[in-house]
Motif scaffolding. Sequence first.
Motif, PDB file in Angstrom:
ATOM      1  N   VAL A  71       0.832  -1.207   0.000  1.00 30.08           N
ATOM      2  CA  VAL A  71       0.000   0.000   0.000  1.00 30.08           C
ATOM      3  C   VAL A  71       0.869   1.261   0.000  1.00 30.08           C
ATOM      4  CG1 VAL A  71      -2.013  -1.082   1.030  1.00 30.08           C
ATOM      5  CG2 VAL A  71      -0.257  -0.143   2.519  1.00 30.08           C
ATOM      6  N   GLY A  72       2.096   1.176   0.547  1.00 30.89           N
ATOM      7  CA  GLY A  72       3.012   2.307   0.450  1.00 30.89           C
ATOM      8  C   GLY A  72       3.400   2.571  -0.991  1.00 30.89           C
ATOM      9  N   THR A  73       3.624   1.507  -1.755  1.00 30.44           N
ATOM     10  CA  THR A  73       3.901   1.652  -3.195  1.00 30.44           C
ATOM     11  C   THR A  73       2.689   2.232  -3.910  1.00 30.44           C
ATOM     12  OG1 THR A  73       5.419  -0.233  -3.096  1.00 30.44           O
ATOM     13  CG2 THR A  73       4.610   0.426  -5.269  1.00 30.44           C
ATOM     14  N   ALA A  74       1.481   1.777  -3.516  1.00 29.65           N
ATOM     15  CA  ALA A  74       0.265   2.325  -4.119  1.00 29.65           C
ATOM     16  C   ALA A  74       0.147   3.824  -3.849  1.00 29.65           C
ATOM     17  CB  ALA A  74      -0.961   1.587  -3.567  1.00 29.65           C
ATOM     18  N   PHE A  75       0.528   4.260  -2.638  1.00 32.08           N
ATOM     19  CA  PHE A  75       0.522   5.691  -2.317  1.00 32.08           C
ATOM     20  C   PHE A  75       1.419   6.457  -3.287  1.00 32.08           C
ATOM     21  CE2 PHE A  75       2.414   9.395  -0.395  1.00 32.08           C
ATOM     22  CZ  PHE A  75       1.363  10.040   0.235  1.00 32.08           C
ATOM     23  N   TYR A  79       0.159   9.258  -5.831  1.00 34.95           N
ATOM     24  CA  TYR A  79       0.644  10.619  -5.609  1.00 34.95           C
ATOM     25  C   TYR A  79       1.332  11.190  -6.848  1.00 34.95           C
ATOM     26  CZ  TYR A  79       3.025  14.543  -3.390  1.00 34.95           C
ATOM     27  OH  TYR A  79       3.472  15.805  -3.074  1.00 34.95           O
ATOM     28  N   ILE A  80       2.092  10.363  -7.530  1.00 32.38           N
ATOM     29  CA  ILE A  80       2.909  10.869  -8.632  1.00 32.38           C
ATOM     30  C   ILE A  80       2.181  10.809  -9.971  1.00 32.38           C
ATOM     31  CG2 ILE A  80       5.040  10.487  -9.943  1.00 32.38           C
ATOM     32  CD1 ILE A  80       6.319   9.519  -7.345  1.00 32.38           C
ATOM     33  N   TRP A  81       1.450   9.732 -10.233  1.00 33.44           N
ATOM     34  CA  TRP A  81       0.892   9.551 -11.582  1.00 33.44           C
ATOM     35  C   TRP A  81      -0.613   9.786 -11.698  1.00 33.44           C
ATOM     36  CZ3 TRP A  81       4.939   6.165 -10.120  1.00 33.44           C
ATOM     37  CH2 TRP A  81       6.105   6.328 -10.853  1.00 33.44           C
ATOM     38  N   TRP A  82      -1.320   9.907 -10.591  1.00 33.00           N
ATOM     39  CA  TRP A  82      -2.760  10.163 -10.678  1.00 33.00           C
ATOM     40  C   TRP A  82      -2.994  11.564 -11.263  1.00 33.00           C
ATOM     41  CZ3 TRP A  82      -6.628   6.729  -8.901  1.00 33.00           C
ATOM     42  CH2 TRP A  82      -7.928   7.227  -8.922  1.00 33.00           C
ATOM     43  N   PRO A  83      -3.998  11.750 -12.129  1.00 32.86           N
ATOM     44  CA  PRO A  83      -4.284  13.097 -12.661  1.00 32.86           C
ATOM     45  C   PRO A  83      -4.871  13.991 -11.576  1.00 32.86           C
ATOM     46  CG  PRO A  83      -5.927  11.528 -13.415  1.00 32.86           C
ATOM     47  CD  PRO A  83      -4.863  10.715 -12.732  1.00 32.86           C
ATOM     48  N   TRP A  84      -3.990  14.703 -10.864  1.00 29.41           N
ATOM     49  CA  TRP A  84      -4.377  15.387  -9.638  1.00 29.41           C
ATOM     50  C   TRP A  84      -5.046  16.733  -9.878  1.00 29.41           C
ATOM     51  CZ3 TRP A  84      -2.033  20.101  -9.351  1.00 29.41           C
ATOM     52  CH2 TRP A  84      -0.883  20.285 -10.124  1.00 29.41           C
ATOM     53  N   SER A  92     -13.215  11.442 -11.502  1.00 26.03           N
ATOM     54  CA  SER A  92     -12.322  10.543 -10.759  1.00 26.03           C
ATOM     55  C   SER A  92     -11.427  11.293  -9.786  1.00 26.03           C
ATOM     56  CB  SER A  92     -11.466   9.747 -11.748  1.00 26.03           C
ATOM     57  OG  SER A  92     -10.673  10.625 -12.539  1.00 26.03           O
ATOM     58  N   ASP A  93     -11.276  12.612  -9.979  1.00 22.51           N
ATOM     59  CA  ASP A  93     -10.405  13.373  -9.090  1.00 22.51           C
ATOM     60  C   ASP A  93     -10.897  13.372  -7.646  1.00 22.51           C
ATOM     61  OD1 ASP A  93     -12.410  15.214 -10.543  1.00 22.51           O
ATOM     62  OD2 ASP A  93     -11.931  16.332  -8.730  1.00 22.51           O
ATOM     63  N   LYS A  94     -12.197  13.078  -7.439  1.00 25.00           N
ATOM     64  CA  LYS A  94     -12.727  13.079  -6.078  1.00 25.00           C
ATOM     65  C   LYS A  94     -12.122  11.967  -5.225  1.00 25.00           C
ATOM     66  CE  LYS A  94     -16.723  10.114  -7.069  1.00 25.00           C
ATOM     67  NZ  LYS A  94     -18.186  10.016  -7.077  1.00 25.00           N
ATOM     68  N   TRP A  95     -11.523  10.956  -5.871  1.00 23.41           N
ATOM     69  CA  TRP A  95     -10.927   9.837  -5.134  1.00 23.41           C
ATOM     70  C   TRP A  95      -9.457  10.078  -4.779  1.00 23.41           C
ATOM     71  CZ3 TRP A  95     -14.414   6.772  -3.311  1.00 23.41           C
ATOM     72  CH2 TRP A  95     -15.599   6.536  -4.014  1.00 23.41           C
ATOM     73  N   TYR A  96      -8.884  11.163  -5.280  1.00 31.68           N
ATOM     74  CA  TYR A  96      -7.439  11.377  -5.117  1.00 31.68           C
ATOM     75  C   TYR A  96      -7.046  11.474  -3.633  1.00 31.68           C
ATOM     76  CZ  TYR A  96      -2.854  13.591  -5.554  1.00 31.68           C
ATOM     77  OH  TYR A  96      -1.516  13.899  -5.454  1.00 31.68           O
ATOM     78  N   GLY A 101      -5.076   9.088   1.639  1.00 28.48           N
ATOM     79  CA  GLY A 101      -5.249   8.872   3.074  1.00 28.48           C
ATOM     80  C   GLY A 101      -5.339   7.401   3.441  1.00 28.48           C
ATOM     81  N   VAL A 102      -6.101   6.628   2.647  1.00 26.17           N
ATOM     82  CA  VAL A 102      -6.287   5.207   2.944  1.00 26.17           C
ATOM     83  C   VAL A 102      -4.965   4.447   2.793  1.00 26.17           C
ATOM     84  CG1 VAL A 102      -7.365   3.078   2.147  1.00 26.17           C
ATOM     85  CG2 VAL A 102      -8.741   5.144   2.423  1.00 26.17           C
ATOM     86  N   THR A 103      -4.245   4.678   1.693  1.00 27.30           N
ATOM     87  CA  THR A 103      -2.996   3.946   1.462  1.00 27.30           C
ATOM     88  C   THR A 103      -1.925   4.324   2.487  1.00 27.30           C
ATOM     89  OG1 THR A 103      -2.402   5.623  -0.199  1.00 27.30           O
ATOM     90  CG2 THR A 103      -3.401   3.573  -0.998  1.00 27.30           C
ATOM     91  N   LEU A 104      -1.813   5.597   2.826  1.00 21.92           N
ATOM     92  CA  LEU A 104      -0.826   6.002   3.819  1.00 21.92           C
ATOM     93  C   LEU A 104      -1.180   5.425   5.186  1.00 21.92           C
ATOM     94  CD1 LEU A 104       1.658   7.612   4.640  1.00 21.92           C
ATOM     95  CD2 LEU A 104       0.198   9.621   4.935  1.00 21.92           C
ATOM     96  N   GLY A 105      -2.471   5.475   5.549  1.00 20.69           N
ATOM     97  CA  GLY A 105      -2.886   4.935   6.836  1.00 20.69           C
ATOM     98  C   GLY A 105      -2.639   3.445   6.953  1.00 20.69           C
ATOM     99  N   LEU A 106      -2.989   2.688   5.902  1.00 21.34           N
ATOM    100  CA  LEU A 106      -2.765   1.243   5.940  1.00 21.34           C
ATOM    101  C   LEU A 106      -1.279   0.909   5.972  1.00 21.34           C
ATOM    102  CD1 LEU A 106      -5.460  -0.072   3.415  1.00 21.34           C
ATOM    103  CD2 LEU A 106      -5.449  -0.308   5.908  1.00 21.34           C
ATOM    104  N   SER A 107      -0.477   1.689   5.291  1.00 17.95           N
ATOM    105  CA  SER A 107       0.967   1.445   5.288  1.00 17.95           C
ATOM    106  C   SER A 107       1.555   1.613   6.685  1.00 17.95           C
ATOM    107  CB  SER A 107       1.649   2.409   4.309  1.00 17.95           C
ATOM    108  OG  SER A 107       3.042   2.191   4.275  1.00 17.95           O
TER     109      SER A 107
END
Length: 362
Positions: A71-75, A79-84, A92-96, A101-107
């Motif tokens: 999940v850290g890799t997913a973060f 962070y880098i490649w999502w169209p922010w 889809s930007d509403k999920w950014y 938050g979810v990936t950082l928290g789980l990591s």
Amino acid sequence: MSTHTEHQAQQGREPLDVNTPGLTRFDIVREGARRDDIEIVHYEPQVVPGTKAERRLVRLVAWLFLLSGLVGTAFLVIYIWWPWEYAPGRGSDKWYNPLLGVTLGLSLLGIGFGILTWGKKLLPKEVSIQDRHEGQVDEDERSITGQTMLYMADEMGVKRRPLLGISLLAGLVPVGAVAAAPLVGGLISNPHKNNQMFTTGFAPAEGGQRIRLVREDGRPVRPADVSAGGQLTVFPGIENGVSNRHADSPTLLIHLRDEDAQESRQANERVGHGDYMWGNYAAFSKICTHAGCPASLYEQQTNRLLCPCHQSQFLITDNARPVFGPASRRLPQLPIEVDSEGFFVAKSDYTETIGPDFWERP
């Protein structure tokens, strides 16, 4: 006779020669503890090495570390490649931000629970009693300290349980990269792409048509609408100009008194903004350059504009320069004039970035 030897002799216990062949590492650790007046009264492993219980716990800890790394890799990927870039609506930007938050928290949870499980379930239980004492450190003490550290490494079981070490490394590397992501990510994607940081609702329309300054209800503003020493919050007179779609556009239109207006014009000329005012009127961004709060508390007597969030103060007669508080950059000024119908218009868009300027800090 050393202090430790004397102390052990007083207790009727012969000191152990730590250089005696055949001693186990634990024997040396126990002797070192005794020399520090520490008695290990209980010491036992929680799981028998090589049993199914141990293997099950090792797999659990490894799974937690690997999950943290995944999940850290997913973060990092998000962070880098999502169209922010923000786009109005519910794309889809509403999920950014939620995904970050979810990936950082789980990591972080994976690393935390993995270490807790390792320490609570796999490391031996120990109960020790220590007396307070003072003493010099001799060669034996150095040898004992080194052996104690090696013994602790052995008890962690990394050599005997290589899966734990590999999974811990696989989990910590992405988590460490997460800490550097905000620094590296801004270098990968150009924040000035499409000039987005320099465009507000006051940008001239197609054909160069200048945008009027309007009230919250959409009515255009005339000079007579603002009395001397007064101020009025204005917005771009375009579709949705008063909505959150143009949240970077709220502007404070200020009618300065004659003496203050003269001082403000001189300050403008010093920075090349000699034509930004119209008569005794000046317009400044209402978005504080510290944290983006609305700086709207205007003191007529001192010509200071206050931000209520963190108490930054800006001197309007000196290009809205920050004179107090955490803000370090002046409020951008909007060039204004009056059109043929007598309404205020923006001569151009803002020529500086609005709000907190993360990309070009002074």
